[in-house]
Design an enzyme around this catalytic site. Sequence first.
Site, mmCIF file in Angstrom:
data_model
loop_
_atom_site.group_PDB
_atom_site.id
_atom_site.type_symbol
_atom_site.label_atom_id
_atom_site.label_comp_id
_atom_site.label_asym_id
_atom_site.label_seq_id
_atom_site.Cartn_x
_atom_site.Cartn_y
_atom_site.Cartn_z
ATOM 1 N N GLU A 36 0.836 -1.215 0.000
ATOM 2 C CA GLU A 36 0.000 0.000 0.000
ATOM 3 C C GLU A 36 0.864 1.256 0.000
ATOM 4 O OE1 GLU A 36 -3.740 -0.140 2.679
ATOM 5 O OE2 GLU A 36 -2.534 -1.927 3.140
ATOM 6 N N PHE A 37 1.948 1.194 0.797
ATOM 7 C CA PHE A 37 2.857 2.339 0.874
ATOM 8 C C PHE A 37 3.442 2.634 -0.514
ATOM 9 C CE2 PHE A 37 6.875 4.481 1.653
ATOM 10 C CZ PHE A 37 6.550 5.386 2.654
ATOM 11 N N ASP A 38 3.931 1.579 -1.171
ATOM 12 C CA ASP A 38 4.531 1.760 -2.497
ATOM 13 C C ASP A 38 3.520 2.307 -3.487
ATOM 14 O OD1 ASP A 38 6.825 0.804 -1.504
ATOM 15 O OD2 ASP A 38 6.624 -1.225 -2.322
ATOM 16 N N SER A 83 32.027 18.969 22.220
ATOM 17 C CA SER A 83 32.087 17.547 22.550
ATOM 18 C C SER A 83 31.797 17.394 24.043
ATOM 19 C CB SER A 83 33.439 16.968 22.165
ATOM 20 O OG SER A 83 34.398 17.468 23.039
ATOM 21 N N LEU A 84 31.947 16.201 24.548
ATOM 22 C CA LEU A 84 31.651 15.974 25.959
ATOM 23 C C LEU A 84 32.926 15.591 26.687
ATOM 24 C CD1 LEU A 84 28.489 13.716 25.624
ATOM 25 C CD2 LEU A 84 28.553 16.013 26.585
ATOM 26 N N GLU A 113 21.541 8.966 29.549
ATOM 27 C CA GLU A 113 21.256 8.490 28.183
ATOM 28 C C GLU A 113 22.353 7.540 27.753
ATOM 29 O OE1 GLU A 113 21.139 11.944 25.663
ATOM 30 O OE2 GLU A 113 19.688 12.948 26.962
ATOM 31 N N LYS A 115 25.317 6.492 25.044
ATOM 32 C CA LYS A 115 26.216 7.217 24.131
ATOM 33 C C LYS A 115 26.284 6.416 22.832
ATOM 34 C CE LYS A 115 30.577 9.732 24.147
ATOM 35 N NZ LYS A 115 30.926 9.482 22.775
ATOM 36 N N ASP A 117 27.131 5.236 19.186
ATOM 37 C CA ASP A 117 28.425 5.269 18.521
ATOM 38 C C ASP A 117 28.231 5.445 17.018
ATOM 39 O OD1 ASP A 117 31.091 5.255 18.367
ATOM 40 O OD2 ASP A 117 31.358 3.100 18.673
ATOM 41 N N ARG A 136 29.544 17.690 12.288
ATOM 42 C CA ARG A 136 30.178 18.466 13.328
ATOM 43 C C ARG A 136 31.365 19.293 12.817
ATOM 44 N NH1 ARG A 136 32.505 16.840 19.141
ATOM 45 N NH2 ARG A 136 34.386 17.964 18.703
ATOM 46 N N GLU A 173 22.763 11.639 16.582
ATOM 47 C CA GLU A 173 23.804 10.751 16.077
ATOM 48 C C GLU A 173 23.251 9.935 14.915
ATOM 49 O OE1 GLU A 173 26.404 11.315 17.921
ATOM 50 O OE2 GLU A 173 27.842 9.712 17.515
ATOM 51 N N TYR A 225 19.187 13.748 20.377
ATOM 52 C CA TYR A 225 19.350 13.806 21.837
ATOM 53 C C TYR A 225 19.591 15.198 22.400
ATOM 54 C CZ TYR A 225 24.097 13.216 20.021
ATOM 55 O OH TYR A 225 25.250 13.334 19.295
ATOM 56 N N LYS A 288 23.499 14.077 31.920
ATOM 57 C CA LYS A 288 23.256 15.507 31.681
ATOM 58 C C LYS A 288 22.381 16.077 32.784
ATOM 59 C CE LYS A 288 23.052 14.691 26.708
ATOM 60 N NZ LYS A 288 22.192 14.590 25.509
ATOM 61 N N LYS A 312 32.638 6.345 29.545
ATOM 62 C CA LYS A 312 32.875 5.407 28.439
ATOM 63 C C LYS A 312 33.143 4.010 28.980
ATOM 64 C CE LYS A 312 35.116 7.531 24.888
ATOM 65 N NZ LYS A 312 35.103 7.617 23.458
ATOM 66 N N CYS A 406 50.831 -18.404 -2.851
ATOM 67 C CA CYS A 406 49.383 -18.469 -2.653
ATOM 68 C C CYS A 406 48.992 -19.829 -2.069
ATOM 69 C CB CYS A 406 48.670 -18.249 -3.988
ATOM 70 S SG CYS A 406 46.893 -18.480 -3.873
ATOM 71 N N CYS A 409 46.911 -21.838 -4.898
ATOM 72 C CA CYS A 409 47.409 -22.266 -6.203
ATOM 73 C C CYS A 409 48.935 -22.295 -6.284
ATOM 74 C CB CYS A 409 46.840 -21.382 -7.309
ATOM 75 S SG CYS A 409 47.506 -19.712 -7.303
ATOM 76 N N CYS A 424 47.635 -12.515 -4.982
ATOM 77 C CA CYS A 424 48.020 -13.604 -5.862
ATOM 78 C C CYS A 424 47.745 -13.160 -7.302
ATOM 79 C CB CYS A 424 47.200 -14.848 -5.514
ATOM 80 S SG CYS A 424 47.301 -16.106 -6.799
ATOM 81 N N CYS A 430 43.570 -19.307 -10.260
ATOM 82 C CA CYS A 430 43.522 -19.534 -8.808
ATOM 83 C C CYS A 430 42.051 -19.782 -8.409
ATOM 84 C CB CYS A 430 44.095 -18.299 -8.124
ATOM 85 S SG CYS A 430 44.085 -18.389 -6.348
HETATM 86 S S1 IVH Z 1 25.153 15.343 23.963
HETATM 87 C C1 IVH Z 1 26.396 19.639 24.315
HETATM 88 N N1 IVH Z 1 24.215 12.892 24.029
HETATM 89 O O1 IVH Z 1 29.277 11.954 21.749
HETATM 90 C C2 IVH Z 1 26.080 18.187 24.330
HETATM 91 N N2 IVH Z 1 26.172 13.283 22.738
HETATM 92 O O2 IVH Z 1 31.807 12.896 22.857
HETATM 93 C C3 IVH Z 1 26.393 17.536 23.060
HETATM 94 N N3 IVH Z 1 27.007 11.295 21.547
HETATM 95 O O3 IVH Z 1 29.657 14.802 19.728
HETATM 96 C C4 IVH Z 1 26.386 16.095 22.996
HETATM 97 N N4 IVH Z 1 25.447 9.907 22.253
HETATM 98 O O4 IVH Z 1 28.399 12.794 18.762
HETATM 99 C C5 IVH Z 1 25.182 13.703 23.559
HETATM 100 N N5 IVH Z 1 23.224 10.789 24.166
HETATM 101 C C6 IVH Z 1 24.181 11.582 23.681
HETATM 102 C C7 IVH Z 1 25.195 11.110 22.810
HETATM 103 C C8 IVH Z 1 26.187 12.002 22.364
HETATM 104 C C9 IVH Z 1 26.535 10.045 21.496
HETATM 105 C C10 IVH Z 1 28.225 11.747 20.850
HETATM 106 C C11 IVH Z 1 28.064 13.058 20.102
HETATM 107 C C12 IVH Z 1 29.077 13.975 20.684
HETATM 108 C C13 IVH Z 1 30.058 13.032 21.292
HETATM 109 C C14 IVH Z 1 30.784 13.689 22.417
#
Ligand code: IVH
Length: 670
Positions: A36-38, A83-84, A113, A115, A117, A136, A173, A225, A288, A312, A406, A409, A424, A430
């Site tokens: 249906e979506f398509d 960054s954090l 929260e 983090k 990756d 960023r 992210e 986030y 936070k 971490k 190799c 072969c 190789c 081979c």
């Molecule tokens: S908050 C001012 N929340 O970690 C606050 N960052 O090492 C900005 N990241 O650049 C970041 N999960 O790419 C925040 N729940 C989360 C996150 C998060 C991953 C990443 C983000 C940031 C980096 C900092």
Amino acid sequence: MDKHRVHTKIKELREKLNFHNRQYYVLNEPLVSDYEFDHLMKELERLERAHPEFDDQLSPTHRVGNDSNQEFVQRQHKYPMLSLGNTYSTDELIEFDQRVKKNLTSEYTYVCELKYDGTAISLTYINGRLVYGVTRGDGVQGDDVTENVKTIRSIPLILTGNDFPEEFEIRGEIFMPKEGFSKLNMARIEAGETNFANPRNAASGSLKMINSSQVARRPLDCFLYHLAGENLLHSTHFENLQKAREWGFKIPEYFELHNSLEGVLTFIDHWQSARKDLPFEIDGVVIKLNELSQQRVLGFTAKSPRWAISYKFPAEQVETLLESVDFQVGRTGTVTPVANLKPVLLAGTTVKRASIHNADQIRMLDLHFNDLVRIEKGGEIIPKIISVNIDKRQIFTSAVEFITACPECGTTLIREPGEVRHYCPNDLNCPPQIKGRIEHFISRKALNIDGLGQETVNLLFQNGLIRTPADLYDLTTSDLAGLEGLGDKSTSNILESLESSKQVPFPRVLYGIGIRFVGETVAKRLAQSLKSMNGIIGASRERLLEVNEIGERIADSLLSYFQLEQNMAMVNRLSELGLQMKIDDTGLIRNNILEGKSFVVSGIFQKLSRNELKNLIEEYGGRNTGSISAKTSGLIAGANMGPGKQEKAKKLGIPIISEDEFLVMIDHKF
Ligand code: IVH
């Protein structure tokens, strides 16, 4: 239908599709079938094609991206992307909490929260419409990757509701879920391409691809986030996130409020072990302060907020015995060492093998057989050896040496100067290379032969029935029916599929024959420019280098491929068998009048939609770019175009071309 009704219908369809898109990608609660979506999507595509005047860059039809190569413009962040501060120790978390307490006079709450990756993104919305997606970069400015961001289905293009600020930024992210990552890597290995080391690299690599239609095929997702703006609705981070979820953003469910450090530590403890069951990678937890007014009291250092910290997880490591080393030969002949380990439990799975990458790595680690090696599971699916416990080395052990011949072969391996890999050179005889080439030829993006898989190819090869892709077309019912596991149905399926592969367009045939470095896009470019297999075979090195995106490495690979008699014989046989060896005259590719030229298309046009114009540019051999630079050959300008582009074109002396002028230029009639 009159124009007004068409426009209303288009708007209705867009709203419906945006709604169902959100149900599926953000809320995981689809309400309609894919069919249906398509169907709705096709209906919208049809109406938009017939009425280009109602084009909208944020229509759900644009989620598939486009084939033009963009240049990423640098765009300033309105609020710097910081960054954090991070830590691996709970003592430092206690210190963080004490600092917070000292600076505040009232009670406070933390939001915990995960983090994620992946790679950070900042999205700007004006009047509920996505206008920019920026990486960023250096924190002050980043790459404008809006076109790519638009292909990620969980990112809303148009927001729901009516209480969002007129303008705001939301950050998050972009990541690749574990499952999508391993499928992508498997496909890349199958196609002879290098695989991504981990989902994070795959996500950031994908986001930076210059062709958004390729990004659309990557399984990317996005969690948001952090909201930035002067006029946010609520006074706490937690409430703002909940609100953003109502507007259509994918706000992860994995966050909790805690008003004591104990609660925070329990959250960390839980996810440290539960992370392995998540469908995506995390590398820690982010803590936070919840109240925005308290965040303001704490403020920022030059690099990061004082009101947040990330904890971490230590990369999981373990020691085990190196039992032996295998050397694997891939489709393109690359030889990769793989360590066989005494099985050991690491991050929830039993590990028996680890990757070593190449000869330099073996030397750097000074690897010996029976060494006790430390292995680590980072983001990678296969763990890697990070060090050797020299103290535990036995006296009479021999060093691991990279093989010289190799293993499949016996041919002497080659390592080109400046290259890290050994390969190789016996590509024609081979076995894994022969089988790999056939597997590549039959793969979905190449000739797409149904019913034939790795195992059948292996059996056919072992029975001496196939050595080159062309041999597949000589297979008979009795050849196939005799094979283990193949019934009548699958046999006829394979033969039918081989027959219909004779209609597969030339670029896919060119890709399918498996010339080193000739991937899907390169094959398309070559076909567009040189029209036929004979055109490519007859082209000089200089001519090859004139083709869009073809550099010396690819040109030399093509020349040496066609120099080999066996390759020429195989290509000729495929041609005699009736496979497509030239582009379809009635097809998309016309002539190369625009070769070497690049254009920016902007505004609304009378005769064609913006996308149709862009397609024409490509069909006539030109390139589309998103922004004007000194190298742009022309700005194709329609009505209602933003003044910025016009001004920039004028300043740089770039011709501004109307739709009609462009059509005359390519001698295209409507
Ligand atoms: S908050 C001012 N929340 O970690 C606050 N960052 O090492 C900005 N990241 O650049 C970041 N999960 O790419 C925040 N729940 C989360 C996150 C998060 C991953 C990443 C983000 C940031 C980096 C900092």
